[in-house]
Design a protein around this motif. Structure first.
Motif, PDB file in Angstrom:
ATOM      1  N   GLY A   1       0.816  -1.199   0.000  1.00 43.07           N
ATOM      2  CA  GLY A   1       0.000   0.000   0.000  1.00 43.07           C
ATOM      3  C   GLY A   1       0.851   1.250   0.000  1.00 43.07           C
ATOM      4  O   GLY A   1       1.329   1.679  -1.053  1.00 43.07           O
ATOM      5  N   PRO A   2       1.076   1.863   1.178  1.00 42.55           N
ATOM      6  CA  PRO A   2       1.794   3.138   1.205  1.00 42.55           C
ATOM      7  C   PRO A   2       3.289   3.034   0.935  1.00 42.55           C
ATOM      8  O   PRO A   2       3.904   3.994   0.486  1.00 42.55           O
ATOM      9  CB  PRO A   2       1.535   3.645   2.626  1.00 42.55           C
ATOM     10  CG  PRO A   2       1.302   2.413   3.432  1.00 42.55           C
ATOM     11  CD  PRO A   2       0.566   1.482   2.506  1.00 42.55           C
TER      12      PRO A   2
ATOM     13  N   ALA B   1      -3.472   2.181  -3.312  1.00 43.33           N
ATOM     14  CA  ALA B   1      -2.677   1.157  -3.994  1.00 43.33           C
ATOM     15  C   ALA B   1      -2.985  -0.233  -3.445  1.00 43.33           C
ATOM     16  O   ALA B   1      -2.970  -1.223  -4.184  1.00 43.33           O
ATOM     17  CB  ALA B   1      -1.193   1.460  -3.847  1.00 43.33           C
TER      18      ALA B   1
ATOM     19  N   ARG C   1      -0.814   4.883  -5.530  1.00 42.60           N
ATOM     20  CA  ARG C   1      -0.236   4.995  -4.185  1.00 42.60           C
ATOM     21  C   ARG C   1      -0.199   6.440  -3.710  1.00 42.60           C
ATOM     22  O   ARG C   1       0.323   7.315  -4.386  1.00 42.60           O
ATOM     23  CB  ARG C   1       1.178   4.414  -4.166  1.00 42.60           C
ATOM     24  CG  ARG C   1       1.819   4.397  -2.782  1.00 42.60           C
ATOM     25  CD  ARG C   1       3.125   3.615  -2.786  1.00 42.60           C
ATOM     26  NE  ARG C   1       4.114   4.224  -3.641  1.00 42.60           N
ATOM     27  CZ  ARG C   1       4.945   5.193  -3.242  1.00 42.60           C
ATOM     28  NH1 ARG C   1       4.881   5.651  -2.000  1.00 42.60           N
ATOM     29  NH2 ARG C   1       5.814   5.694  -4.086  1.00 42.60           N
TER      30      ARG C   1
ATOM     31  N   ASP D   1      -4.377   2.561   1.950  1.00 42.71           N
ATOM     32  CA  ASP D   1      -3.877   3.291   0.790  1.00 42.71           C
ATOM     33  C   ASP D   1      -4.582   2.794  -0.474  1.00 42.71           C
ATOM     34  O   ASP D   1      -4.833   1.588  -0.623  1.00 42.71           O
ATOM     35  CB  ASP D   1      -2.362   3.068   0.663  1.00 42.71           C
ATOM     36  CG  ASP D   1      -1.709   4.018  -0.322  1.00 42.71           C
ATOM     37  OD1 ASP D   1      -1.891   3.826  -1.533  1.00 42.71           O
ATOM     38  OD2 ASP D   1      -1.016   4.952   0.129  1.00 42.71           O
TER      39      ASP D   1
ATOM     40  N   THR E   1       0.070  -4.734  -6.027  1.00 45.31           N
ATOM     41  CA  THR E   1      -0.209  -3.343  -5.695  1.00 45.31           C
ATOM     42  C   THR E   1      -0.595  -2.628  -6.980  1.00 45.31           C
ATOM     43  O   THR E   1      -0.517  -3.205  -8.069  1.00 45.31           O
ATOM     44  CB  THR E   1       1.027  -2.670  -5.044  1.00 45.31           C
ATOM     45  OG1 THR E   1       0.673  -1.388  -4.525  1.00 45.31           O
ATOM     46  CG2 THR E   1       2.169  -2.520  -6.032  1.00 45.31           C
TER      47      THR E   1
ATOM     48  N   GLY F   1       0.879   6.984  -0.305  1.00 45.32           N
ATOM     49  CA  GLY F   1       2.122   6.922   0.451  1.00 45.32           C
ATOM     50  C   GLY F   1       2.061   7.503   1.846  1.00 45.32           C
ATOM     51  O   GLY F   1       3.100   7.784   2.439  1.00 45.32           O
TER      52      GLY F   1
ATOM     53  N   GLU G   1       0.826   0.786  -8.149  1.00 43.11           N
ATOM     54  CA  GLU G   1       1.723   1.890  -7.832  1.00 43.11           C
ATOM     55  C   GLU G   1       1.178   3.226  -8.319  1.00 43.11           C
ATOM     56  O   GLU G   1       1.436   4.282  -7.697  1.00 43.11           O
ATOM     57  CB  GLU G   1       3.091   1.614  -8.451  1.00 43.11           C
ATOM     58  CG  GLU G   1       4.185   2.584  -8.050  1.00 43.11           C
ATOM     59  CD  GLU G   1       4.589   2.458  -6.596  1.00 43.11           C
ATOM     60  OE1 GLU G   1       5.130   3.442  -6.045  1.00 43.11           O
ATOM     61  OE2 GLU G   1       4.348   1.385  -5.995  1.00 43.11           O
TER      62      GLU G   1
END
Length: 349
Positions: free
Chosen positions: A295-296, A330, A318, A328, A313, A320, A315
């Motif tokens: 995630g982040p 992502a 994301r 998140d 994921t 972050g 990206e």
């Protein structure tokens, strides 16, 4: 992310491990008496490696620690981190003892002048440097900063690489792929189980309960033994996943496994499904098949080494924000179908 707790390296050449003398703190531990939890000297010169963080942070530093072990076979290596990591440090083959250290708020609990070499594996920020400067080590190893020689800071570096390169810059060869752990003695609590690790330190890494449940229900229906793991605080979440999956309470090991038994469970698993947590890093350390949901944190910095590991994921989505209470985007982009497909690619379907 900041440099405190993160670091990187440059292409400079190694330099001698020297550092300017530092004044003693106004009230060193030697004047107050060190805590009873501080390991007593045993006659060997000592290295103190500071990384007062969590399990995954320890595991990505293992290549650097192994490099130190090979380069300084006559030294005793102390690892400054939280007490709960004690059951795992001996499995690295590099650390001799733990110096219980809860973060950087307080001085390191060790006598001034006792340490031969202080190694900053925590980061390159002022807090970690100050804590190591206070102990009056004869030599220091870290990143380039005021009073410290070393490689410059870089963002976006794979964690195993950055710590291995850090010590290599200082003349201590380390292989970033040298990240394996010894398997603890004893039998696995659930040999060949599919381990579904439902927890994470922050909400930004929590894949939804119902998605974990659907994955677990599908794999259990296919005949696989499923075990849910997490910390004691995450037991309620693990129970909720098991209930939603229609699986009994005895499939929930969250909060019931000491760290060494948890390591044995991962080492004997047929598959580990987890967010980017210590469980995923243990799967890497034991080369067990894993599906890791990011995630982040970028997988380019925290992803697994080459091996039977699948990263899922998105990206492009994301955000972050590590400390966010909500998952998140992502991570939320990862579907149940993607996880099941990745599991099938590892022979679990």
């Amino acid at each position: 992310m900041t440099s405190e707790g993160r670091s990187a390296v440059s292409a400079q050449q190694p330099t001698p491990l020297t550092s300017p003398p530092q004044p003693a703190p106004s009230e060193p531990w030697s004047a107050r008496g060190v805590p009873a939890s501080t390991p007593a000297p045993d006659g060997r010169p000592e290295i103190l490696a500071l990384r007062a963080l969590k399990l995954g942070d320890l595991l990505v530093a293992v290549p650097a620690l192994k490099g130190l072990r090979r380069a300084f076979p006559e030294h005793r290596i102390l690892y400054a981190a939280q007490e709960w990591l004690r059951p795992i440090i001996g499995l690295t083959g590099a650390i001799d003892d733990l110096l219980p250290t809860h973060g950087l708020d307080d001085p390191l609990p060790i006598e001034y002048g006792r340490i031969d070499l202080a190694v900053n594996l925590h980061g390159s920020g002022g807090e970690s440097r100050a804590r190591l400067e206070e102990i009056g080590a004869k030599r220091r190893m870290g990143h380039r900063s005021p009073g410290w020689d070393g490689p410059g800071w870089q963002d976006g570096v794979l964690e195993r690489d950055r710590w291995a390169h850090l010590v290599s810059w200082h003349g201590v060869p380390a292989d970033p792929l040298d990240c394996r752990l010894r398997v603890p003695d004893g039998e696995s609590p659930a040999p060949e189980a599919v381990v579904v690790h439902v927890g994470a330190a922050y909400g930004s890494r929590l894949w939804p309960v119902e998605r974990f449940a659907e994955v677990a229900r599908t794999l259990a229906a296919a005949g696989h033994r499923v075990v849910f793991t997490g910390s004691g605080k995450e037991r309620a979440r693990a129970l909720a996943v098991a209930d939603a999956a229609g699986l009994p309470e005895d499939t929930v090991a969250a909060g019931q496994l000491p760290l060494d038994r948890f390591a044995r469970l991962i080492a004997g698993a047929s598959l580990v499904i987890s967010a980017d947590t210590g469980a995923a890093h243990l799967a890497s350390a034991y080369a067990r098949p894993s599906v890791v949901l990011f995630g982040p944190a970028p997988a380019s910095e925290w992803g697994p080494p080459p091996g039977p590991h699948t990263v899922l994921t998105d990206e492009s989505l994301r955000v972050g924000e590590t400390f966010s209470p909500t998952p998140d985007p992502a991570l939320m982009a990862v579907t149940v179908e993607q996880v099941l497909a990745a599991a099938a690619n590892h022979g679990i379907s």
